[in-house]
Design a protein around this motif. Structure first.
Motif, PDB file in Angstrom:
ATOM      1  N   LEU A  97       0.812  -1.218   0.000  1.00 37.93           N
ATOM      2  CA  LEU A  97       0.000   0.000   0.000  1.00 37.93           C
ATOM      3  C   LEU A  97       0.845   1.268   0.000  1.00 37.93           C
ATOM      4  O   LEU A  97       0.315   2.366   0.139  1.00 37.93           O
ATOM      5  N   VAL A 104      -0.263   4.035  -2.152  1.00 32.81           N
ATOM      6  CA  VAL A 104      -1.652   4.467  -1.985  1.00 32.81           C
ATOM      7  C   VAL A 104      -1.801   5.398  -0.777  1.00 32.81           C
ATOM      8  O   VAL A 104      -2.607   6.319  -0.786  1.00 32.81           O
ATOM      9  N   ILE A 105      -1.007   5.108   0.261  1.00 35.37           N
ATOM     10  CA  ILE A 105      -1.205   5.828   1.528  1.00 35.37           C
ATOM     11  C   ILE A 105      -0.550   7.206   1.444  1.00 35.37           C
ATOM     12  O   ILE A 105       0.665   7.299   1.255  1.00 35.37           O
ATOM     13  N   PRO A 106      -1.322   8.278   1.598  1.00 37.87           N
ATOM     14  CA  PRO A 106      -0.717   9.614   1.636  1.00 37.87           C
ATOM     15  C   PRO A 106       0.121   9.749   2.902  1.00 37.87           C
ATOM     16  O   PRO A 106      -0.220   9.170   3.936  1.00 37.87           O
ATOM     17  N   SER A 122      -2.476   4.768   9.363  1.00 39.32           N
ATOM     18  CA  SER A 122      -2.729   3.582   8.544  1.00 39.32           C
ATOM     19  C   SER A 122      -1.903   2.395   9.034  1.00 39.32           C
ATOM     20  O   SER A 122      -2.413   1.276   9.128  1.00 39.32           O
TER      21      SER A 122
END
Lengths: 226, 234
Positions: A67, A70-72, A79
């Motif tokens: 991920l 995807v993860i800001p 997260s």
């Protein structure tokens, strides 16, 4: 030359062995000491805790790495914590299903894997910047290193403190166990001995390397750990 | 560092993106946890039942079968076999169907956390015939010896728990005394070095016995009813 910190590392043997010896989470980086001191009172508790942590390390490392695009970055820590907490809950249920005795022995420390800094540290410092295979291999190495350290503590504490090893009596019924070693202070004593041993080994290595490398290993290690 | 927008790092993502990511991860997490919960639920319940079952037969060694009962002010009701968790006591029977004893739970605060014990009680002899720890987080090597120490366990060969003639209270309160100071059959000889846990066991027994035993004696007839059927074997 400065290496770009976000550049992925190539897969090499040292990605795996880093966590076992050079950057051993407990003996070198001094991370995750809370469970290491608390549940290393017997060898089997230590092993179970080590394996549970390894499982969480592996799963969260892989997922965080998958991920990572995807993860800001503003919500990355939140997260990671969700991901880690998920796998900890899974381990928690799994251990209850495998053995209630073991679950009783490990107590609250299973849930507390969530805040084990080895795992969050690996997610932040390694898995979020590297390819999933590297993340897996590195997490496996760290897990093996942690389990190894747990066993180093657990075996010594159990043998001295209860006269048994993995529950098998070693010295017969006349042995008067040295109960302090299964109690919390014993954890600190034994950890101190192992840290001393590791420090001596490192020092000797440094002396040997001194002629070849001008830059001290310690400086690099301090930089890495902080 | 400058907060000037001209030199700032790339514009932060919109809030929706952040909320979406966190929401997505949380949903995935929920799905994984729920799946694991479903997969392990049966097994965990089974483990709990087995652990309790083992404890019941440990404190009632002569029993070969048991039934669960729910006890309150109104009476004693037999529970179906799978209601092990809600039961307030378990009656043990031997092969011929005769009552051998009753296993009752008790709890009190120990050194670290609540100590939950299960003890066997013989209606015939009016004494506590066995004790085992169901749940505790006492210090390993010290407090947890209440379960393993043979000298401490010897307290429960027949610990006096007689009721007064009106069956309203215990004749003698169960008390824990210092190691080596036990003089009477209603006293528990503490383990030296684990006095707090030993006392907790004593308090758990005293509280539970003084509350449950008078009720049990009032309604004990239910224990002898249709004992032949619906018994489970270990």
């Amino acid at each position: 030359m400065m290496k770009d910190p976000r550049a992925p590392e190539a897969l090499s043997w040292s990605v795996f062995t880093q966590g076992i010896w050079r950057d051993n989470p407990v003996f070198v980086m001094l991370l995750g000491l809370c469970p290491a001191l608390a549940v290393s009172n017997t060898a089997s508790n230590a092993l179970a805790m080590g394996l549970a942590t390894t499982f969480v390390l592996l799963c969260s490392g892989v997922l965080v790495s998958l991920l990572r695009k995807v993860i800001p970055k503003q919500v990355r820590i939140a997260s990671y914590i969700i991901v880690i907490a998920t796998f900890v809950t899974i381990v928690d249920y799994a251990i209850q299903a495998i053995s209630l005795e073991l679950y009783k022995a490990l107590g609250a420390f299973i849930q507390l894997i969530v805040v084990n800094c080895i795992i969050l540290g690996r997610a932040e410092a390694y898995a979020s910047k590297n390819h999933v295979i590297n993340a897996f291999v590195n997490a496996l190495g760290m897990g093996v290193g942690f389990t190894f350290a747990m066993l180093c503590l657990g075996v010594v504490r159990e043998v001295l403190g209860s006269g048994t090893l993995f529950g098998v009596s070693l010295f017969g019924p006349d042995f008067q166990p040295w109960a302090v070693f299964v109690l919390p202070p014993g954890g600190f004593f034994i950890l101190a001995f192992w840290l001393f041993l590791f420090a001596v080994l490192k020092k000797r290595k440094q002396v040997r390397m001194a002629g070849r490398q001008p830059k001290s290993e310690t400086e690099k290690e301090v930089a890495r750990a902080t | 560092m400058s907060r000037n927008p001209g030199t700032a790092s790339p514009t932060p993502p919109r809030s929706m993106a952040l909320i979406g990511t966190l929401g997505g991860i949380a949903m995935m997490s929920g799905l994984l946890v729920a799946t694991t919960f479903q997969l392990t639920r049966e097994r965990i319940l089974q483990n709990r039942r087995e652990a309790l079952e083992r404890a019941v037969f440990k404190v009632l060694p002569e029993a070969t079968g048991r039934r669960s009962f729910f006890l309150n002010e109104e009476g004693l009701q037999a529970l179906p076999d799978d209601a092990l968790g809600q039961a307030s006591l378990y009656a043990g029977y031997d092969d011929s169907g005769a009552l051998t004893g009753v296993a009752i739970e008790g709890s009190a605060r120990g050194y670290q956390d609540v100590v939950k014990v299960l003890y066997g009680y013989s209606l015939e002899r009016e004494c506590i015939t066995g004790m085992t720890v169901l749940q505790s987080s006492e210090t390993p090597g010290l407090g947890d010896r209440v379960e393993t120490d043979p000298a401490f366990q010897a307290n429960f060969e027949c610990l006096d728990a007689r009721l007064n003639p009106e069956s309203t209270a215990l004749v003698h309160e169960i008390v824990t005394v210092k190691h080596g100071k036990k003089t009477d059959s209603w006293q528990i000889d503490a383990i030296s070095g684990a006095t707090v846990t030993s006392t907790a066991v004593g308090r758990a027994l005293q509280q539970s016995a003084s509350e449950i035993l008078p009720l049990l004696h009032r309604y004990e007839a239910a224990l002898y009813e249709n004992t032949a059927e619906e018994r489970t074997s270990p």
